[in-house]
Design an enzyme around this catalytic site. Structure first.
Site, PDB file in Angstrom:
ATOM      1  N   LYS A 109     -30.399 -14.863 -28.214  1.00  0.00           N
ATOM      2  CA  LYS A 109     -31.771 -14.887 -27.686  1.00  0.00           C
ATOM      3  C   LYS A 109     -32.158 -13.470 -27.273  1.00  0.00           C
ATOM      4  O   LYS A 109     -31.504 -12.861 -26.440  1.00  0.00           O
ATOM      5  CB  LYS A 109     -31.863 -15.825 -26.472  1.00  0.00           C
ATOM      6  CG  LYS A 109     -33.200 -15.734 -25.708  1.00  0.00           C
ATOM      7  CD  LYS A 109     -33.259 -16.686 -24.503  1.00  0.00           C
ATOM      8  CE  LYS A 109     -34.525 -16.439 -23.669  1.00  0.00           C
ATOM      9  NZ  LYS A 109     -34.607 -17.310 -22.470  1.00  0.00           N
ATOM     10  N   ASP A 121     -39.405 -11.610 -20.354  1.00  0.00           N
ATOM     11  CA  ASP A 121     -39.873 -12.982 -20.198  1.00  0.00           C
ATOM     12  C   ASP A 121     -40.751 -13.090 -18.962  1.00  0.00           C
ATOM     13  O   ASP A 121     -40.265 -13.265 -17.850  1.00  0.00           O
ATOM     14  CB  ASP A 121     -38.669 -13.935 -20.090  1.00  0.00           C
ATOM     15  CG  ASP A 121     -39.108 -15.388 -19.957  1.00  0.00           C
ATOM     16  OD1 ASP A 121     -40.306 -15.665 -20.154  1.00  0.00           O
ATOM     17  OD2 ASP A 121     -38.235 -16.239 -19.674  1.00  0.00           O
ATOM     18  N   LYS A 150     -44.317 -16.703 -14.523  1.00  0.00           N
ATOM     19  CA  LYS A 150     -43.281 -16.790 -13.485  1.00  0.00           C
ATOM     20  C   LYS A 150     -43.812 -16.247 -12.159  1.00  0.00           C
ATOM     21  O   LYS A 150     -44.769 -15.483 -12.127  1.00  0.00           O
ATOM     22  CB  LYS A 150     -42.069 -15.938 -13.896  1.00  0.00           C
ATOM     23  CG  LYS A 150     -41.222 -16.550 -14.988  1.00  0.00           C
ATOM     24  CD  LYS A 150     -40.028 -15.657 -15.301  1.00  0.00           C
ATOM     25  CE  LYS A 150     -39.175 -16.248 -16.406  1.00  0.00           C
ATOM     26  NZ  LYS A 150     -38.525 -17.532 -16.037  1.00  0.00           N
ATOM     27  N   ASP A 183     -33.457 -10.772 -20.323  1.00  0.00           N
ATOM     28  CA  ASP A 183     -33.541 -12.011 -21.088  1.00  0.00           C
ATOM     29  C   ASP A 183     -33.195 -11.806 -22.572  1.00  0.00           C
ATOM     30  O   ASP A 183     -33.280 -12.737 -23.371  1.00  0.00           O
ATOM     31  CB  ASP A 183     -34.933 -12.628 -20.930  1.00  0.00           C
ATOM     32  CG  ASP A 183     -34.923 -14.145 -21.016  1.00  0.00           C
ATOM     33  OD1 ASP A 183     -33.846 -14.740 -20.844  1.00  0.00           O
ATOM     34  OD2 ASP A 183     -35.993 -14.732 -21.273  1.00  0.00           O
ATOM     35  N   ASP A 208     -42.765 -21.125 -20.453  1.00  0.00           N
ATOM     36  CA  ASP A 208     -41.614 -20.395 -19.926  1.00  0.00           C
ATOM     37  C   ASP A 208     -40.291 -20.931 -20.485  1.00  0.00           C
ATOM     38  O   ASP A 208     -39.246 -20.310 -20.313  1.00  0.00           O
ATOM     39  CB  ASP A 208     -41.621 -20.468 -18.392  1.00  0.00           C
ATOM     40  CG  ASP A 208     -40.745 -19.405 -17.752  1.00  0.00           C
ATOM     41  OD1 ASP A 208     -40.298 -18.492 -18.484  1.00  0.00           O
ATOM     42  OD2 ASP A 208     -40.514 -19.484 -16.536  1.00  0.00           O
ATOM     43  N   GLU A 253     -39.175 -20.707 -23.394  1.00  0.00           N
ATOM     44  CA  GLU A 253     -39.412 -20.066 -24.689  1.00  0.00           C
ATOM     45  C   GLU A 253     -38.127 -19.806 -25.474  1.00  0.00           C
ATOM     46  O   GLU A 253     -38.159 -19.725 -26.699  1.00  0.00           O
ATOM     47  CB  GLU A 253     -40.163 -18.737 -24.484  1.00  0.00           C
ATOM     48  CG  GLU A 253     -39.299 -17.509 -24.149  1.00  0.00           C
ATOM     49  CD  GLU A 253     -38.574 -17.616 -22.810  1.00  0.00           C
ATOM     50  OE1 GLU A 253     -38.987 -18.443 -21.979  1.00  0.00           O
ATOM     51  OE2 GLU A 253     -37.581 -16.896 -22.602  1.00  0.00           O
ATOM     52  N   ARG A 265     -35.521 -21.650 -26.149  1.00  0.00           N
ATOM     53  CA  ARG A 265     -35.172 -22.711 -27.104  1.00  0.00           C
ATOM     54  C   ARG A 265     -36.116 -22.695 -28.305  1.00  0.00           C
ATOM     55  O   ARG A 265     -35.751 -23.105 -29.395  1.00  0.00           O
ATOM     56  CB  ARG A 265     -35.171 -24.065 -26.384  1.00  0.00           C
ATOM     57  CG  ARG A 265     -36.496 -24.465 -25.814  1.00  0.00           C
ATOM     58  CD  ARG A 265     -36.385 -25.545 -24.738  1.00  0.00           C
ATOM     59  NE  ARG A 265     -36.002 -24.988 -23.444  1.00  0.00           N
ATOM     60  CZ  ARG A 265     -35.836 -25.713 -22.340  1.00  0.00           C
ATOM     61  NH1 ARG A 265     -35.978 -27.026 -22.374  1.00  0.00           N
ATOM     62  NH2 ARG A 265     -35.502 -25.150 -21.207  1.00  0.00           N
TER      63      ARG A 265
HETATM   64  N1  BES Z   1     -35.063 -16.752 -19.223  1.00  0.00           N
HETATM   65  C1  BES Z   1     -35.319 -17.914 -18.461  1.00  0.00           C
HETATM   66  C2  BES Z   1     -34.072 -18.462 -17.806  1.00  0.00           C
HETATM   67  C3  BES Z   1     -33.573 -17.734 -16.588  1.00  0.00           C
HETATM   68  C4  BES Z   1     -34.233 -17.864 -15.387  1.00  0.00           C
HETATM   69  C5  BES Z   1     -32.423 -17.009 -16.653  1.00  0.00           C
HETATM   70  C6  BES Z   1     -33.738 -17.226 -14.269  1.00  0.00           C
HETATM   71  C7  BES Z   1     -31.928 -16.388 -15.526  1.00  0.00           C
HETATM   72  C8  BES Z   1     -32.593 -16.496 -14.329  1.00  0.00           C
HETATM   73  C9  BES Z   1     -35.892 -19.000 -19.349  1.00  0.00           C
HETATM   74  O1  BES Z   1     -36.690 -18.574 -20.385  1.00  0.00           O
HETATM   75  C10 BES Z   1     -36.735 -19.854 -18.474  1.00  0.00           C
HETATM   76  O2  BES Z   1     -37.714 -19.383 -17.989  1.00  0.00           O
HETATM   77  N2  BES Z   1     -36.321 -21.097 -18.294  1.00  0.00           N
HETATM   78  C11 BES Z   1     -37.010 -22.006 -17.451  1.00  0.00           C
HETATM   79  C12 BES Z   1     -37.050 -23.328 -18.128  1.00  0.00           C
HETATM   80  C13 BES Z   1     -37.948 -24.329 -17.447  1.00  0.00           C
HETATM   81  C14 BES Z   1     -39.395 -23.916 -17.597  1.00  0.00           C
HETATM   82  C15 BES Z   1     -37.722 -25.677 -18.074  1.00  0.00           C
HETATM   83  C16 BES Z   1     -36.246 -22.086 -16.133  1.00  0.00           C
HETATM   84  O3  BES Z   1     -35.027 -22.101 -16.156  1.00  0.00           O
HETATM   85  O4  BES Z   1     -36.897 -22.099 -15.092  1.00  0.00           O
HETATM   86 ZN    ZN Z   2     -36.347 -16.689 -21.077  1.00  0.00          ZN
HETATM   87 MN    MN Z   3     -38.715 -18.312 -19.775  1.00  0.00          MN
END
Ligand code: BES
Ligand code: ZN
Ligand code: MN
Length: 498
Positions: free
Chosen positions: A268, A273, A280, A291, A350, A352, A354
């Site tokens: 990825k 992000d 966010k 990310d 967010d 994204e 996947r």
């Molecule tokens: N890159 C983030 C995951 C992440 C968040 C990694 C904080 C490390 C620290 C990912 O793209 C994301 O934003 N995931 C969301 C998914 C949710 C919207 C279902 C998350 O984990 O909040």
């Molecule tokens: Zn992300």
């Molecule tokens: Mn994200």
């Protein structure tokens, strides 16, 4: 740094510094005892006088002790003999490197590996030395004005071994350790760079440069038009809101015969992000430059594999773009068509990772891979579940999952398996598309992985969620280089088996 294994059963090498271990009960291993005898039992005396207690990670530098073959002797605390294991061994090595870098010594002979009371073979003992020393010498790409920090003076490290056989496997361990450390440093550099430097385009040029260095690597970088032609509707939906164009980076390493199915490593590569329209919160948003750590780690693993010249075929695929809000950005309720033909309702922009990985998984099918492993900073939920210690591992193949868990153990870059499957798929149901891209808060890392599994049917596939392990926050903010060591160990073992 240069590392070499030497046969030195009597601990009689001369160097700018000799390094010996002291346990917290005052015990010295055989080599340490020999070195100490020559200096009139100084280490033992310092222990008795309580000037050096042998606490794990403590060090004491003895300068020009009378009788020594080396101009310095460094005492390194090993802690309790009973508790001394691979983790303590690494900690002692870290402390050793740190202390040596502070001295003026340009070369050193290390007796810790030979003496350590430890269930590790010479290969592993040596690999830990090279990895720890190199990791300790790592510096973040320097973007500060002012005088440049001086690199450590230590140039050459000799690892003493009791006999020729041990020295031979130690030599292999040192070579592999240096290669893995170089891969980890490569990965850390990319992840530590700011997102206005490390863009998808930049990742592409770094991959091309990597390919040019090595004969056996072929790199192609696909741009937006080619990604469109591949019908990666889901990947493109994420990329759409950014002015930085996306890239699909494909690196093919040929280390085995043409008939050998490759391992595919997928990364990825979200170079920033922001969350997109599902923006966010501001706190720690800067950390979302990390990310792309999955992408960095698979490129780092490639670098290590190439340097070790492993007899495997490896394909590294990186899907990279920014996730930004914009007037034309993908928005909640949009339905996108993935490369597989399956449709996805984007409920949260967010989620994204996947969306780009599912198309990368589909793309990997053209290589008829023996296994596909994707690596991603996929979910905050994984950080909540496992913290910073274990990467999350999800897989549709028990044998592959066990291989990866074992590799993590050996490399001391551990993963913990977590469940996926139809129970979790329930949460991804949508009235408007084949799946929703989010499944609620409960088991967030597991629904994310279950989403990916829908694109990996009939593949031997595993997913590493490195959201907790790829970087550290706070005062030590920066990339860890994980899981390069795990991936390298996995590939070393695959190479050995086939
Ligand atoms: N890159 C983030 C995951 C992440 C968040 C990694 C904080 C490390 C620290 C990912 O793209 C994301 O934003 N995931 C969301 C998914 C949710 C919207 C279902 C998350 O984990 O909040
Ligand atoms: Zn992300
Ligand atoms: Mn994200």
């Amino acid at each position: 740094m240069e590392f070499k294994a030497t046969v030195d059963p009597r601990a009689q090498q001369a160097a700018a510094c000799a390094v010996i271990g002291v346990y917290d009960d005052g015990f010295l291993g055989e080599a340490a005892r020999r070195v100490d005898t020559r200096i009139g039992g100084l280490a033992a005396k310092l222990y008795s006088a309580r000037d050096f207690a042998g606490k794990l990670g403590d060090t004491l530098l003895l300068v020009r002790p009378t009788g020594a073959k080396s101009s310095r002797v460094l005492l390194v605390g090993l802690g309790a003999k009973r508790k001394f294991g691979p983790k303590q061994y690494r900690k002692a090595l870290q402390a050793t490197a740190q202390a040596l870098f502070k001295t003026g010594a340009t070369d050193a002979v290390i007796y810790l590996a030979m003496d350590a009371e430890l269930d590790l073979d010479p290969y592993r003992r040596a690999r830990a030395v090279a990895e720890s020393f190199e990791a300790q010498g790592y510096r973040i790409p320097d973007l500060k004005s002012g005088p440049k920090p001086k690199p450590p003076r230590l140039r050459s490290v000799s690892l003493a071994m009791p006999d020729a056989r041990a020295a031979k496997s130690a030599q292999q361990g040192l070579a592999d350790g240096v290669a893995i450390a170089a891969g980890a440093a490569f990965s850390r550099d990319l992840a530590n760079l700011p997102p206005n430097v490390c863009t998808p385009t930049y990742l592409g040029t770094r991959a091309i440069a990597l390919g040019k260095e090595h004969r056996r690597v072929k790199v192609s970088v696909l741009g937006e038009r080619q990604i469109k032609a591949l019908k990666m509707g889901s990947f493109l939906a994420v990329a759409r809101g950014s002015t930085e164009p996306p890239r699909l980076i494909v690196c093919e390493y040929r280390g085995a015969g043409a008939g050998t199915p490759p391992i595919c490593l997928l990364g990825k590569g979200i170079t920033f992000d922001s969350g997109g329209i599902s923006l966010k919160d501001p706190p720690a948003m800067d950390e979302m430059k990390f990310d792309m750590s999955g992408a960095a780690s698979v490129l780092g693993a490639l670098r290590a594999v190439v340097e070790m010249q492993l007899p495997v075929n490896l394909v590294v695929i990186v899907a990279t773009c920014e996730n930004m809000p914009a007037g034309n950005a993908v928005k909640p309720a949009d339905v996108v068509t993935t490369m597989s033909g399956q449709t996805v309702e984007v409920l949260n922009t967010d989620a994204e990772g996947r969306l780009i990985l599912c198309d990368a998984i589909t793309y990997s099918r053209r290589f008829k891979p023996a296994a596909v492993v994707d690596v991603a900073t996929l979910t905050g939920a994984c950080v909540i579940a496992l913290g910073n210690h274990y990467s999350g591992l999800m897989s549709n193949d028990d044998a592959l999952a066990n291989e990866i868990l074992a590799a993590g153990e050996r490399a001391e870059d551990r993963a913990w398996r977590m469940p996926i499957g139809e129970d979790y798929a329930e949460q991804l149901k949508s009235n408007f598309a084949d799946f929703a891209n989010v499944g609620g808060r409960e088991g967030g890392a597991l629904t994310a992985a279950t989403f990916l599994s829908k694109f990996a049917t009939d593949l031997s596939w595993a997913h590493l969620d490195i959201a907790g392990t790829a970087w550290l926050g706070g005062a030590q903010k920066g990339s860890t280089g994980r899981p390069v060591a795990l991936l390298a160990d996995f590939l070393i073992e695959r190479a050995r088996r086939t």
